[in-house]
Design a protein around this motif. Sequence first.
Motif, PDB file in Angstrom:
ATOM      1  N   HIS A 161      44.413  39.014  23.883  1.00  0.00           N
ATOM      2  CA  HIS A 161      44.995  40.275  24.347  1.00  0.00           C
ATOM      3  C   HIS A 161      45.427  41.108  23.158  1.00  0.00           C
ATOM      4  O   HIS A 161      45.544  40.621  22.034  1.00  0.00           O
ATOM      5  CB  HIS A 161      46.192  40.011  25.269  1.00  0.00           C
TER       6      HIS A 161
ATOM      7  N   MET B 263      35.487  38.184  37.346  1.00  0.00           N
ATOM      8  CA  MET B 263      36.894  38.600  37.380  1.00  0.00           C
ATOM      9  C   MET B 263      37.629  37.977  38.564  1.00  0.00           C
ATOM     10  O   MET B 263      37.123  37.962  39.688  1.00  0.00           O
ATOM     11  CB  MET B 263      36.994  40.118  37.456  1.00  0.00           C
TER      12      MET B 263
ATOM     13  N   ILE C 108      42.983  40.197  36.856  1.00  0.00           N
ATOM     14  CA  ILE C 108      43.854  41.360  37.039  1.00  0.00           C
ATOM     15  C   ILE C 108      44.957  40.972  38.006  1.00  0.00           C
ATOM     16  O   ILE C 108      44.740  40.268  38.994  1.00  0.00           O
ATOM     17  CB  ILE C 108      43.065  42.582  37.560  1.00  0.00           C
TER      18      ILE C 108
ATOM     19  N   ASP D  84      43.767  50.852  39.002  1.00  0.00           N
ATOM     20  CA  ASP D  84      43.568  49.743  38.054  1.00  0.00           C
ATOM     21  C   ASP D  84      42.437  48.832  38.515  1.00  0.00           C
ATOM     22  O   ASP D  84      41.589  48.424  37.722  1.00  0.00           O
ATOM     23  CB  ASP D  84      44.859  48.927  37.907  1.00  0.00           C
ATOM     24  N   HIS D  85      42.420  48.486  39.792  1.00  0.00           N
ATOM     25  CA  HIS D  85      41.375  47.593  40.303  1.00  0.00           C
ATOM     26  C   HIS D  85      40.000  48.264  40.246  1.00  0.00           C
ATOM     27  O   HIS D  85      38.994  47.614  39.944  1.00  0.00           O
ATOM     28  CB  HIS D  85      41.691  47.169  41.744  1.00  0.00           C
TER      29      HIS D  85
ATOM     30  N   ALA E 201      38.959  48.156  36.656  1.00  0.00           N
ATOM     31  CA  ALA E 201      38.688  46.771  36.251  1.00  0.00           C
ATOM     32  C   ALA E 201      37.333  46.303  36.758  1.00  0.00           C
ATOM     33  O   ALA E 201      36.592  45.613  36.034  1.00  0.00           O
ATOM     34  CB  ALA E 201      39.792  45.856  36.768  1.00  0.00           C
TER      35      ALA E 201
ATOM     36  N   GLY F   5      42.655  39.903  30.189  1.00  0.00           N
ATOM     37  CA  GLY F   5      43.247  40.706  31.243  1.00  0.00           C
ATOM     38  C   GLY F   5      42.527  42.042  31.340  1.00  0.00           C
ATOM     39  O   GLY F   5      42.347  42.739  30.337  1.00  0.00           O
ATOM     40  N   ILE F   6      42.095  42.404  32.548  1.00  0.00           N
ATOM     41  CA  ILE F   6      41.326  43.638  32.730  1.00  0.00           C
ATOM     42  C   ILE F   6      42.071  44.555  33.690  1.00  0.00           C
ATOM     43  O   ILE F   6      42.232  44.236  34.869  1.00  0.00           O
ATOM     44  CB  ILE F   6      39.914  43.328  33.288  1.00  0.00           C
ATOM     45  N   SER F   7      42.536  45.672  33.153  1.00  0.00           N
ATOM     46  CA  SER F   7      43.254  46.636  33.980  1.00  0.00           C
ATOM     47  C   SER F   7      42.628  48.022  33.897  1.00  0.00           C
ATOM     48  O   SER F   7      43.055  48.935  34.599  1.00  0.00           O
ATOM     49  CB  SER F   7      44.716  46.724  33.523  1.00  0.00           C
TER      50      SER F   7
ATOM     51  N   GLU G  14      41.064  38.056  40.882  1.00  0.00           N
ATOM     52  CA  GLU G  14      42.217  38.856  41.298  1.00  0.00           C
ATOM     53  C   GLU G  14      43.399  37.911  41.528  1.00  0.00           C
ATOM     54  O   GLU G  14      43.409  37.130  42.481  1.00  0.00           O
ATOM     55  CB  GLU G  14      41.884  39.640  42.562  1.00  0.00           C
TER      56      GLU G  14
ATOM     57  N   LYS H 123      45.430  44.674  45.433  1.00  0.00           N
ATOM     58  CA  LYS H 123      44.159  45.394  45.339  1.00  0.00           C
ATOM     59  C   LYS H 123      44.166  46.688  46.146  1.00  0.00           C
ATOM     60  O   LYS H 123      43.670  47.724  45.691  1.00  0.00           O
ATOM     61  CB  LYS H 123      43.028  44.488  45.824  1.00  0.00           C
TER      62      LYS H 123
ATOM     63  N   SER I 235      41.430  46.297  27.594  1.00  0.00           N
ATOM     64  CA  SER I 235      40.375  45.706  28.420  1.00  0.00           C
ATOM     65  C   SER I 235      39.042  46.434  28.271  1.00  0.00           C
ATOM     66  O   SER I 235      38.034  45.989  28.824  1.00  0.00           O
ATOM     67  CB  SER I 235      40.794  45.692  29.892  1.00  0.00           C
TER      68      SER I 235
END
Length: 289
Positions: free
Chosen positions: A240, A198, A169, A183-184, A187, A144-146, A200, A173, A151
Amino acid sequence: IITAEKQSKNITVLNSVSGLIPIYYYCSGKARFCIADNFWDVVDYINPDETDMDINSIKEYMSIPFPLYDNTFVKKMKILLPNTKLIYDFGKDSISMDEIFDYEYDERNTAVPLSEILDSAYRKIDCLVEKIHAECGDITYGVGISGGLDSRIIPHFCKKNGLKTAGFIFGIKRPNRLFLSQDHRNAEKIADYYEIKMTEVKWTNRNLRKRILDELKYFPMGSAEFFKYEPNNDFDVLIHGGNGYVVGSSLPENIESMTECELIDSIRKLGIIFYPNSLFNLRMEKIIR
């Protein structure tokens, strides 16, 4: 690791230090024993009714999102904790358990320089990711990339150890229809830096009942996350960061001799670590009292 010995009539189960695979077991005390890596497989074996529900355990889960010990919602159905050796004796219809490795806090190391602590933490995280790779093999690992701390750290060690990763993520968006969410934006920078594809994950209009049933199926012993959950088939194993409840934080050994106020204070301190200055602490303390 599970072994069965005919002569001694014992079943021995070893759970890894990482506790990567969840393990549940049931011992009725009436020559019925079951162990599985799926919560619902054990439930199907037990076939419980409402009298088998562990009310005290349910109360614990209402106040804290993870179990204080190894109990589940069903009486005599337990979680096999990480770093644990379990032996079931068919002849005596009994269970004995012990830790595989003994860990102790060494007060002599309190004066270690910060640089050495960071180096040690780096080596241990690197070793853990290496072990996960060895245990799970050459599959796809979800991250998970935030843009937060997890991340930023996890993709580094995944890339260093040659893990094939797929990033994702949640959320909208462009919440204001024009600009990217923070966050986007973060990321995308992290995904570009580590060369991670990645995805979405967008919210769907699945009804609430479907969300709740999916969560009960895939995450039966955790706190409610059905407003965040969306199906994702882009990876095989999720890596995670886990809070202290997951990685071994627990109550003191002298819990049996604690007064009610001391017990409340100990549980509340666990919550403060992960939910600082929040209404969650006040609600948790009220429930415990």
